[in-house]
Design a protein around this motif. Structure first.
Motif, PDB file in Angstrom:
ATOM      1  N   GLY A  40      13.153  14.230  12.322  1.00  0.00           N
ATOM      2  CA  GLY A  40      11.735  14.108  12.682  1.00  0.00           C
ATOM      3  C   GLY A  40      10.979  15.261  12.054  1.00  0.00           C
ATOM      4  O   GLY A  40      11.260  15.638  10.926  1.00  0.00           O
ATOM      5  N   SER A  42       7.904  16.989  10.182  1.00  0.00           N
ATOM      6  CA  SER A  42       6.865  16.503   9.279  1.00  0.00           C
ATOM      7  C   SER A  42       7.404  16.097   7.910  1.00  0.00           C
ATOM      8  O   SER A  42       6.842  15.235   7.242  1.00  0.00           O
ATOM      9  CB  SER A  42       5.806  17.600   9.088  1.00  0.00           C
ATOM     10  OG  SER A  42       6.448  18.783   8.638  1.00  0.00           O
ATOM     11  N   GLY A 112      16.734  17.713   8.745  1.00  0.00           N
ATOM     12  CA  GLY A 112      15.818  18.783   8.388  1.00  0.00           C
ATOM     13  C   GLY A 112      16.357  20.071   8.991  1.00  0.00           C
ATOM     14  O   GLY A 112      17.437  20.095   9.583  1.00  0.00           O
ATOM     15  N   MET A 113      15.607  21.131   8.860  1.00  0.00           N
ATOM     16  CA  MET A 113      16.018  22.397   9.490  1.00  0.00           C
ATOM     17  C   MET A 113      14.774  23.222   9.772  1.00  0.00           C
ATOM     18  O   MET A 113      13.842  23.256   8.956  1.00  0.00           O
ATOM     19  CB  MET A 113      16.942  23.170   8.544  1.00  0.00           C
ATOM     20  CG  MET A 113      17.539  24.423   9.159  1.00  0.00           C
ATOM     21  SD  MET A 113      18.253  25.524   7.906  1.00  0.00           S
ATOM     22  CE  MET A 113      16.779  26.321   7.284  1.00  0.00           C
ATOM     23  N   ILE A 119      18.776  22.517  13.823  1.00  0.00           N
ATOM     24  CA  ILE A 119      18.899  21.176  13.228  1.00  0.00           C
ATOM     25  C   ILE A 119      18.804  20.173  14.376  1.00  0.00           C
ATOM     26  O   ILE A 119      19.226  20.475  15.489  1.00  0.00           O
ATOM     27  CB  ILE A 119      20.234  21.003  12.475  1.00  0.00           C
ATOM     28  CG1 ILE A 119      21.407  21.393  13.374  1.00  0.00           C
ATOM     29  CG2 ILE A 119      20.229  21.784  11.179  1.00  0.00           C
ATOM     30  CD1 ILE A 119      22.752  21.009  12.818  1.00  0.00           C
ATOM     31  N   ALA A 120      18.272  18.979  14.086  1.00  0.00           N
ATOM     32  CA  ALA A 120      17.976  18.013  15.152  1.00  0.00           C
ATOM     33  C   ALA A 120      17.245  18.807  16.248  1.00  0.00           C
ATOM     34  O   ALA A 120      16.321  19.567  15.939  1.00  0.00           O
ATOM     35  CB  ALA A 120      19.253  17.332  15.613  1.00  0.00           C
TER      36      ALA A 120
HETATM   37  O1  LIG Z   1      11.986  16.525  15.715  1.00  0.00           O
HETATM   38  C1  LIG Z   1      12.194  17.582  15.167  1.00  0.00           C
HETATM   39  O2  LIG Z   1      11.476  18.574  15.326  1.00  0.00           O
HETATM   40  C2  LIG Z   1      13.363  17.706  14.264  1.00  0.00           C
HETATM   41  O3  LIG Z   1      14.158  16.672  13.980  1.00  0.00           O
HETATM   42  C3  LIG Z   1      13.655  19.028  13.661  1.00  0.00           C
HETATM   43  O4  LIG Z   1      15.001  19.378  13.628  1.00  0.00           O
HETATM   44  C4  LIG Z   1      13.010  19.091  12.266  1.00  0.00           C
HETATM   45  O5  LIG Z   1      13.774  18.381  11.340  1.00  0.00           O
HETATM   46  C5  LIG Z   1      12.866  20.535  11.827  1.00  0.00           C
HETATM   47  O6  LIG Z   1      12.175  21.251  12.809  1.00  0.00           O
HETATM   48  C6  LIG Z   1      12.112  20.638  10.517  1.00  0.00           C
HETATM   49  O7  LIG Z   1      10.830  20.138  10.716  1.00  0.00           O
HETATM   50  P1  LIG Z   1       9.722  20.095   9.586  1.00  0.00           P
HETATM   51  O8  LIG Z   1      10.147  19.089   8.604  1.00  0.00           O
HETATM   52  O9  LIG Z   1       8.469  19.723  10.315  1.00  0.00           O
HETATM   53  O10 LIG Z   1       9.677  21.492   9.015  1.00  0.00           O
END
Ligand SMILES: O=C(O)C(O)[C@@H](O)[C@H](O)[C@H](O)COP(=O)(O)O
Length: 206
Positions: A40, A42, A112-113, A119-120
């Protein structure tokens, strides 16, 4: 430690090409569903829009969010709601994470991270949760991340590691430094825990 390939300066289009090739390869190898988990935040949504332009049978695609914020699906912070709005018109199935769900082996875990190495919804200060053997868990980040200050539901490390391949999209120099330390084995952050447990190929787009 994982076999990590870093692809520098990858644009959304190049990442969508890679995803389409991976999904197409799995589709060509059988006639069942192709099951992936996606992040999730952005970063993924413009990439998913590009992916939807590809010539793939999206009716065979099953998409699990890595995690979600505990909000209604029509809330602007809902990962599931945004994924559903994009992917369901193309015929893909988007799964709602509930703690009773049996998580399958993924053909691809796309992650993502955060700059803090999360992560997640597995955050750095959630150590007992990082050792949790359940497949999905509900948790309250502490502190709540200011950009999305909500309780969460998340796939766990065992679920994310139960995948044929792992891909990360990690943009910006701050996140890159965190990734490099994790790849070098110089970190105990959630991203590093995942990499140290990974025995499948890992591709990182920066
Ligand atoms: O729902 C969420 O917040 C996530 O899955 C989270 O782990 C996300 O992947 C990272 O926070 C990076 O987020 P951005 O892409 O917004 O930097």
């Amino acid at each position: 430690m994982a076999d990590v390939t870093i692809i520098e300066n990858a644009g959304d289009g190049a990442i969508a090409d890679w995803l389409a090739a991976r999904i197409g390869e799995v589709m060509a190898a059988g006639d069942g569903p192709v099951t992936i988990t996606v992040p999730g935040g952005s970063t993924p949504f413009p990439i998913i829009k590009e992916l939807l332009e590809k010539d793939l049978d999206f009716s065979r695609l099953v998409v699990w969010p890595n995690d979600d914020r505990i909000v209604p699906e029509d809330h602007e912070a809902s990962n599931t709601g945004k994924l559903r709005a994009l992917l369901e018109p193309a015929g893909a199935e988007v799964v709602t994470l509930t703690i009773m769900e049996a998580v399958p082996r993924f053909d691809l875990a796309w992650l993502g991270m955060g700059a803090d190495g999360h992560i997640a919804s597995l955050f750095p200060n959630t150590d007992p949760q990082l050792r949790d053997q359940r497949q999905i868990m509900r948790l309250t980040p502490d502190p709540l991340p200011p950009e999305a200050p909500y309780d969460r539901i998340s796939l766990t490390l065992p679920s994310l590691l139960n995948s044929a391949q792992i891909a990360f999209v990690i943009r910006g120099t701050e996140k890159r430094a965190v990734l490099d330390k994790a790849v070098a084995g110089q970190s105990d952050l959630p991203v590093a825990r995942l990499l140290s447990g990974a025995d499948q190929p890992v591709t990182c787009f920066t």
